[in-house]
Design a protein around this motif. Structure first.
Motif, PDB file in Angstrom:
ATOM      1  N   CYS A 225       0.991  -0.946   0.469  1.00  0.00           N
ATOM      2  CA  CYS A 225       0.377  -0.253  -0.045  1.00  0.00           C
ATOM      3  C   CYS A 225       1.035   1.072   0.132  1.00  0.00           C
ATOM      4  O   CYS A 225       2.359   1.252   0.130  1.00  0.00           O
ATOM      5  CB  CYS A 225      -0.117   0.045   0.649  1.00  0.00           C
ATOM      6  N   GLU A 226       0.206   2.588   0.029  1.00  0.00           N
ATOM      7  CA  GLU A 226       0.644   3.586  -0.100  1.00  0.00           C
ATOM      8  C   GLU A 226       0.769   4.549   0.726  1.00  0.00           C
ATOM      9  O   GLU A 226       0.280   4.701   1.430  1.00  0.00           O
ATOM     10  CB  GLU A 226       0.296   4.218  -1.376  1.00  0.00           C
ATOM     11  N   ILE A 227       1.915   4.795   1.491  1.00  0.00           N
ATOM     12  CA  ILE A 227       2.056   5.542   2.723  1.00  0.00           C
ATOM     13  C   ILE A 227       1.696   6.712   2.380  1.00  0.00           C
ATOM     14  O   ILE A 227       3.102   7.431   1.354  1.00  0.00           O
ATOM     15  CB  ILE A 227       3.638   5.312   3.232  1.00  0.00           C
ATOM     16  N   GLN A 228       1.122   7.481   3.249  1.00  0.00           N
ATOM     17  CA  GLN A 228       0.028   8.918   2.578  1.00  0.00           C
ATOM     18  C   GLN A 228       0.646  10.100   4.329  1.00  0.00           C
ATOM     19  O   GLN A 228       1.204  11.068   3.537  1.00  0.00           O
ATOM     20  CB  GLN A 228      -1.011   8.598   3.306  1.00  0.00           C
ATOM     21  N   SER A 229       1.603   9.535   5.148  1.00  0.00           N
ATOM     22  CA  SER A 229       2.340  10.079   5.881  1.00  0.00           C
ATOM     23  C   SER A 229       3.139   9.602   6.568  1.00  0.00           C
ATOM     24  O   SER A 229       3.678   8.403   6.666  1.00  0.00           O
ATOM     25  CB  SER A 229       1.014  10.942   6.906  1.00  0.00           C
ATOM     26  N   LEU A 237       5.693   0.396   9.186  1.00  0.00           N
ATOM     27  CA  LEU A 237       6.811  -0.134   9.371  1.00  0.00           C
ATOM     28  C   LEU A 237       7.382  -0.873  10.674  1.00  0.00           C
ATOM     29  O   LEU A 237       8.440  -1.082  10.729  1.00  0.00           O
ATOM     30  CB  LEU A 237       7.574   0.872   8.333  1.00  0.00           C
ATOM     31  N   GLY A 238       7.406   0.455  11.452  1.00  0.00           N
ATOM     32  CA  GLY A 238       7.761   0.671  13.026  1.00  0.00           C
ATOM     33  C   GLY A 238       9.097   1.272  12.763  1.00  0.00           C
ATOM     34  O   GLY A 238      10.178   1.849  11.705  1.00  0.00           O
ATOM     35  N   TYR A 239       9.125   1.995  13.587  1.00  0.00           N
ATOM     36  CA  TYR A 239      10.652   2.595  13.976  1.00  0.00           C
ATOM     37  C   TYR A 239      11.878   2.103  13.031  1.00  0.00           C
ATOM     38  O   TYR A 239      12.834   2.896  12.321  1.00  0.00           O
ATOM     39  CB  TYR A 239      10.832   2.740  15.183  1.00  0.00           C
ATOM     40  N   GLU A 240      12.092   0.987  13.566  1.00  0.00           N
ATOM     41  CA  GLU A 240      13.543   0.295  12.588  1.00  0.00           C
ATOM     42  C   GLU A 240      13.750   0.618  11.496  1.00  0.00           C
ATOM     43  O   GLU A 240      14.576   0.413  11.406  1.00  0.00           O
ATOM     44  CB  GLU A 240      13.153  -1.292  13.165  1.00  0.00           C
ATOM     45  N   LYS A 241      12.863  -0.035  10.875  1.00  0.00           N
ATOM     46  CA  LYS A 241      12.840   0.500   9.165  1.00  0.00           C
ATOM     47  C   LYS A 241      12.757   1.838   8.669  1.00  0.00           C
ATOM     48  O   LYS A 241      13.171   2.704   7.885  1.00  0.00           O
ATOM     49  CB  LYS A 241      11.313  -0.043   8.281  1.00  0.00           C
ATOM     50  N   LEU A 242      12.344   2.689   9.827  1.00  0.00           N
ATOM     51  CA  LEU A 242      11.751   4.258   9.395  1.00  0.00           C
ATOM     52  C   LEU A 242      13.518   4.533   9.855  1.00  0.00           C
ATOM     53  O   LEU A 242      13.924   6.173   8.540  1.00  0.00           O
ATOM     54  CB  LEU A 242      11.232   4.719  11.061  1.00  0.00           C
ATOM     55  N   ASN A 243      13.890   4.487  10.931  1.00  0.00           N
ATOM     56  CA  ASN A 243      15.466   4.143  11.164  1.00  0.00           C
ATOM     57  C   ASN A 243      16.170   4.366   9.252  1.00  0.00           C
ATOM     58  O   ASN A 243      16.898   4.753   9.390  1.00  0.00           O
ATOM     59  CB  ASN A 243      16.197   3.760  11.948  1.00  0.00           C
TER      60      ASN A 243
END
Length: 379
Positions: A225-229, A237-243
């Motif tokens: 799915c497309e991430i909107q914000s 994703l969670g924090y680890e993937k955002l890192n």
């Protein structure tokens, strides 16, 4: 005779300092062995840019026709073997198959067979000046640094092949304010700060938010799915993937003219380490391997020393050890990633042997990493 095949690479850079093609150097004992290795990589083939295929010291022979070449593949014909009967037999068959041909190590006195539409012509710029009328787009090889590249373009070259863009780049300053902002975000994510606090920082730079979401939604990430914000990204994703993806954002923050090629190389290193390390580390550590590879070129990308750049970040010890001293559990994987960027297959084979990694695993992870890095648009 060994059938071991290893693939190293160098990028082809256009006048805008961007990687416009990838040059794969296939180290094999025979053309048949090279064909077998290349054929096994169809499903991970990097399709975004043209791919030059160099058989290195081998004479190109009709055995190469056993390989069903991808549409973006271009076969290199060295001038040293162009008069060889088997190469002369191969050339028209490649043309008939619709495979583009590149000419390597061209010089003024090279005698060419007639009626061959060479796409690119690689010229050793260390030894020869640019011929008056090269038979294809002229690519300089053997350049020492970025200033040499600028001079080659002024001389009339259409681009260059090699790693010259890693040299002649100033890297002794401090972090720019835009870079510091991303480091601030990284530190917030790493300590699991409240989403609202992180969103406040992102709102101060709309361009950063846009770029982050564009990378997360890229084809290489493979989300359903497309991430909107940003809040949506935390949920999915969670924090680890955002890192990890904020690390990509930092790597891509440079505005230096040489930055696009550096960015792509840094991401390819990180992705390779992540892929090849999957058999050695828990899933939770793979993002750290990616960050290690991506940050290994941070000093070149940000114009700051690696020490000063890393001082601003609270990185795990294995990452810092690998980057600053070449030690620790991640260091051998970083060395392996760097060894792909050259012509020394013996060094690459030795590093792989120490880690008990097969050539097939190396080649597959290499091309997967290259395809992933190519899929991100650094502009």
């Amino acid at each position: 005779m060994s059938n071991t095949v290893l693939i190293t690479r160098e990028p082809v850079i256009n006048k805008q300092h961007k990687i416009t093609a990838n040059r794969l150097i296939v180290h094999a004992a025979s053309v048949a062995a090279a064909v077998q290795a290349l054929s096994s990589l169809d499903d991970v083939w990097p399709a975004t840019h043209p791919v030059f295929i160099s058989l290195y010291r081998l004479v190109p022979t009709p055995d190469l026709l056993e390989w069903i070449a991808p549409a973006n593949a271009m076969v290199e014909i060295p001038t040293q073997s162009i008069a060889h009967p088997l190469t002369l037999a191969l050339i028209p068959q490649l043309q008939a198959a619709g495979i583009s041909l590149n000419l390597t190590w061209y010089q003024n006195d090279t005698i060419l067979p007639p009626n061959i539409p060479w796409r690119f012509v690689i010229i050793d710029a260390k030894r020869h000046s640019l011929p008056a009328d090269p038979p294809g787009l002229a690519i300089a090889w053997g350049l020492g640094n970025v200033p040499d590249f600028r001079n080659a373009i002024l001389e009339g070259y259409d681009g260059a092949s090699g790693w010259f863009f890693m040299r002649g780049v100033k890297s002794d300053g401090k972090l720019a304010p835009s870079h510091a902002q991303i480091v601030r975000l990284l530190n917030l994510v790493r300590r699991n700060a409240e989403v609202k606090e992180i969103e406040t920082v992102l709102k101060q730079d709309v361009a950063l938010s846009y770029k982050l979401l564009r990378y997360i939604n890229s084809a290489g990430f493979g989300l359903m799915c497309e991430i909107q914000s940003f809040r949506h990204a935390v949920t999915i994703l969670g924090y680890e993937k955002l890192n990890k993806w904020l690390s990509v954002l930092l790597v891509s923050a440079s505005r230096d003219p040489s930055a696009p090629a550096l960015m792509q190389t840094a991401i390819a290193r990180g992705r390779f380490m992540e892929k090849i390390g999957a058999a050695f580390f828990d899933k939770g550590e793979l993002d750290n391997l990616f960050i290690t590879g991506a940050f290994s070129m941070l000093h070149l990308l940000l114009g700051a020393s690696l020490q000063s750049a890393l001082e601003e970040m609270h990185l795990p010890t294995p990452i810092a050890d690998a980057l600053l001293s070449g030690d620790g559990v991640y260091a051998p994987f970083l060395k392996l990633a760097c060894a792909l960027e050259g012509f020394d297959d013996k060094d690459l084979a030795a590093l792989a042997h120490e880690l008990h990694i097969s050539p097939e695993q190396i080649n597959r992870a290499h091309l997967e990493a290259l395809a992933f890095a190519d899929s991100l648009q650094f502009s």
